[in-house]
Design a protein around this motif. Structure first.
Motif, PDB file in Angstrom:
ATOM      1  N   GLY A 126       0.775  -1.235   0.000  1.00 34.29           N
ATOM      2  CA  GLY A 126       0.000   0.000   0.000  1.00 34.29           C
ATOM      3  C   GLY A 126       0.800   1.275   0.000  1.00 34.29           C
ATOM      4  O   GLY A 126       0.218   2.373  -0.038  1.00 34.29           O
ATOM      5  N   ALA A 127       2.126   1.187   0.034  1.00 29.89           N
ATOM      6  CA  ALA A 127       2.954   2.390   0.190  1.00 29.89           C
ATOM      7  C   ALA A 127       2.814   3.352  -0.978  1.00 29.89           C
ATOM      8  O   ALA A 127       2.922   4.571  -0.805  1.00 29.89           O
ATOM      9  N   LEU A 128       2.576   2.838  -2.173  1.00 33.02           N
ATOM     10  CA  LEU A 128       2.589   3.676  -3.363  1.00 33.02           C
ATOM     11  C   LEU A 128       1.208   4.205  -3.734  1.00 33.02           C
ATOM     12  O   LEU A 128       1.057   4.844  -4.789  1.00 33.02           O
ATOM     13  N   PHE A 133       3.713   8.748   0.930  1.00 29.80           N
ATOM     14  CA  PHE A 133       4.935   7.990   0.650  1.00 29.80           C
ATOM     15  C   PHE A 133       6.158   8.898   0.802  1.00 29.80           C
ATOM     16  O   PHE A 133       7.140   8.528   1.458  1.00 29.80           O
ATOM     17  N   LEU A 134       6.095  10.086   0.215  1.00 27.22           N
ATOM     18  CA  LEU A 134       7.220  11.013   0.304  1.00 27.22           C
ATOM     19  C   LEU A 134       7.488  11.442   1.740  1.00 27.22           C
ATOM     20  O   LEU A 134       8.645  11.558   2.162  1.00 27.22           O
ATOM     21  N   ALA A 135       6.421  11.658   2.497  1.00 19.31           N
ATOM     22  CA  ALA A 135       6.580  12.140   3.871  1.00 19.31           C
ATOM     23  C   ALA A 135       7.327  11.144   4.744  1.00 19.31           C
ATOM     24  O   ALA A 135       7.983  11.532   5.720  1.00 19.31           O
ATOM     25  N   GLY A 158      -0.582  -4.484  -5.696  1.00 22.57           N
ATOM     26  CA  GLY A 158       0.719  -4.083  -5.185  1.00 22.57           C
ATOM     27  C   GLY A 158       1.850  -4.443  -6.118  1.00 22.57           C
ATOM     28  O   GLY A 158       2.794  -3.666  -6.311  1.00 22.57           O
ATOM     29  N   GLU A 159       1.771  -5.628  -6.737  1.00 18.34           N
ATOM     30  CA  GLU A 159       2.828  -6.076  -7.642  1.00 18.34           C
ATOM     31  C   GLU A 159       2.923  -5.160  -8.863  1.00 18.34           C
ATOM     32  O   GLU A 159       4.019  -4.771  -9.281  1.00 18.34           O
TER      33      GLU A 159
END
Length: 364
Positions: A297-299, A305-307, A337-338
Motif C-alpha cells: 500500500g505504500a505507493l 509515501f514522500l513524507a 501491489g505487484e
C-alpha cells in the motif's frame, strides 16, 4: 509477439538487407579500425560450438570526420572480406561509412538487419548476441548462454560476465583490474540494495531475445552508453539476468572512440586519475527507498509515501516530479501491489538510480 508489431517496427526502422535467411541466432559486431583485433575475435567464435547455426554480422563503420588511417583500415578489411578470408561458416557484413550516431547506430543497424531476416513465426525463437571486435569469447559462449535462457524463460536478456585480457604493461594491468573491481562493486551494491537494475551494461557482453529487442524499441542510437540505455529499456519490459561465467575477454586498451566507458576510464587511470567511486552510505539510502516502495500500500498515496522518506531522498524525488507524475501512473496501472511496484521501478529506472546515488553522495 503480434505480427502487426513486428511489421510496424520493420517499417519504421529500415535496415541494410542481408542475403542470409533461415537463421535464428545472430552475433552483431560493430567494427571501426579493428584490423589488429578482429581476427582473434572471429577465430574464437569459429571455435565455439553452436557457430554452425549462427550468423555473424559485421557492421564496418566510421564517422565522416574519421582519420584517413581509420578509413583506410576499414577499406582494407572490407577488401579482405570480399575475397572470402574468414574462418566462420556464416558471415555477413556491410559498410556504414560516414555514420552518424556512433557505436549505438552501428549496433542498431546490425540488429535491425538481423531482425529483418526473421518472420513473425520464428522471431519468438531468435537470439541476438552483442559483441565487440576486440573481444574474443570462450568456447562455451553460445552453449552457456542458450542454456541459461532455457533455464530462465522469464529472462528477456542476459548480461554476460567479462574478464578483460591481460594488460601489456604492469600499469595497464593494474588499471584494468581496478576498473573491473569498480564495475563489479557498483553492481553488487545495487544488488544488495534490492535494485532490479543490478547488472553489468557492457556492449560487448550481452544477449537479448529478439522479442525483447522489439518490445524495448530497438538499440539506442548514442555515441556511447547505448548498452546502458538499451538494457535499462529491456529491464522495464522483462527481466535482465546475469551469466556469472566470464565468457568474453575485451581488450583493456585505452581508447578515445567513445566519450565514456572502459577505454576512457582506463586512460584516466593510467594518467593518475581515479574512477568515480560512490561511497556506501548512498547505497544505504537507495535500499531505504526501495524497501519503502515495496511495503504493501505504500505507493497508493504519493504525498504520504514522500513524507515517510529521509529528507535527501524526498528532495530528490520531488525534484524529479514524483508527486506530479505518480497519479497518472496509478491511473494507468492495475490496482495491485505487484503492478504498482513494477510501475515504480519503471519510473525509478537505472538512470534515476545513478542520479540518486550521486545526489546522496554530494549531500553527505
Amino acid at each position: 509477439m503480434k505480427p502487426h508489431d513486428f511489421q510496424k517496427y520493420l517499417r519504421k526502422n529500415p535496415a541494410p538487407q542481408l542475403n542470409h535467411t533461415g537463421f535464428t541466432r545472430f552475433v552483431v559486431i560493430p567494427v571501426c579500425d579493428e584490423n589488429g583485433y578482429i581476427d582473434a575475435t572471429l577465430a574464437g567464435l569459429a571455435a565455439a560450438p553452436g557457430i554452425e547455426r549462427t550468423l555473424v554480422v559485421l557492421v564496418i563503420n566510421h564517422p565522416a570526420n574519421a582519420s584517413p588511417e581509420r578509413k583506410a583500415a576499414n577499406a582494407g578489411l572490407t577488401a579482405r572480406l570480399e575475397h572470402g578470408t574468414s574462418p566462420l561458416p556464416h558471415l555477413a557484413y556491410f559498410t556504414a561509412f560516414d555514420l552518424e550516431g556512433g557505436v549505438g547506430r552501428a549496433r542498431k543497424l546490425g540488429m535491425d538487419a538481423c531482425l529483418a531476416t526473421l518472420t513473425p513465426e520464428n522471431v519468438e525463437q531468435a537470439l541476438f548476441w552483442s559483441l565487440d571486435a576486440d573481444s574474443p569469447v570462450e568456447p562455451e559462449y553460445f552453449t552457456a548462454t542458450e542454456a541459461e535462457f532455457d533455464r530462465h524463460p522469464e529472462y528477456a536478456a542476459l548480461s554476460i560476465r567479462v574478464r578483460h585480457q591481460p594488460g601489456e604493461t604492469p600499469e595497464l594491468e593494474r588499471a584494468i583490474r581496478e576498473y573491473e573491481r569498480y564495475l563489479d562493486n557498483y553492481v553488487e551494491r545495487l544488488r544488495q540494495a534490492g535494485s532490479p537494475y543490478a547488472f553489468q551494461t557492457i556492449g560487448s557482453a550481452f544477449a537479448v531475445r529478439a522479442t525483447a529487442y522489439l518490445r524495448a524499441g530497438g538499440m539506442r542510437v548514442r555515441e556511447g552508453g547505448e548498452d546502458f540505455y538499451f538494457l535499462q529499456a529491456v529491464a522495464k519490459t522483462g527481466k535482465v539476468g546475469t551469466l556469472g561465467r566470464a565468457l568474453v575477454h575485451p581488450s583493456p586498451r585505452p581508447s578515445d572512440r567513445v566519450p565514456f566507458g572502459t577505454g576512457p576510464s582506463v586512460r584516466k587511470l593510467l594518467e593518475g586519475g581515479a574512477v568515480p567511486e560512490i561511497p556506501d552510505t548512498p547505497f544505504d539510502g537507495l535500499k531505504t527507498l526501495l524497501a519503502a516502495a515495496a511495503r504493501p500500500g505504500a505507493l497508493e498515496e504519493p504525498a504520504k509515501f514522500l513524507a515517510g522518506l529521509p529528507a535527501p531522498i524526498r528532495q530528490f524525488l520531488t525534484q524529479n516530479k514524483f508527486a506530479a507524475n505518480w497519479p497518472q501512473v496509478l491511473a494507468n496501472t492495475p490496482a495491485t501491489g505487484e503492478a504498482r511496484l513494477a510501475a515504480f521501478h519503471q519510473w525509478f529506472d537505472g538512470l534515476k538510480t545513478l542520479r540518486l546515488l550521486h545526489s546522496l553522495s554530494d549531500n553527505r
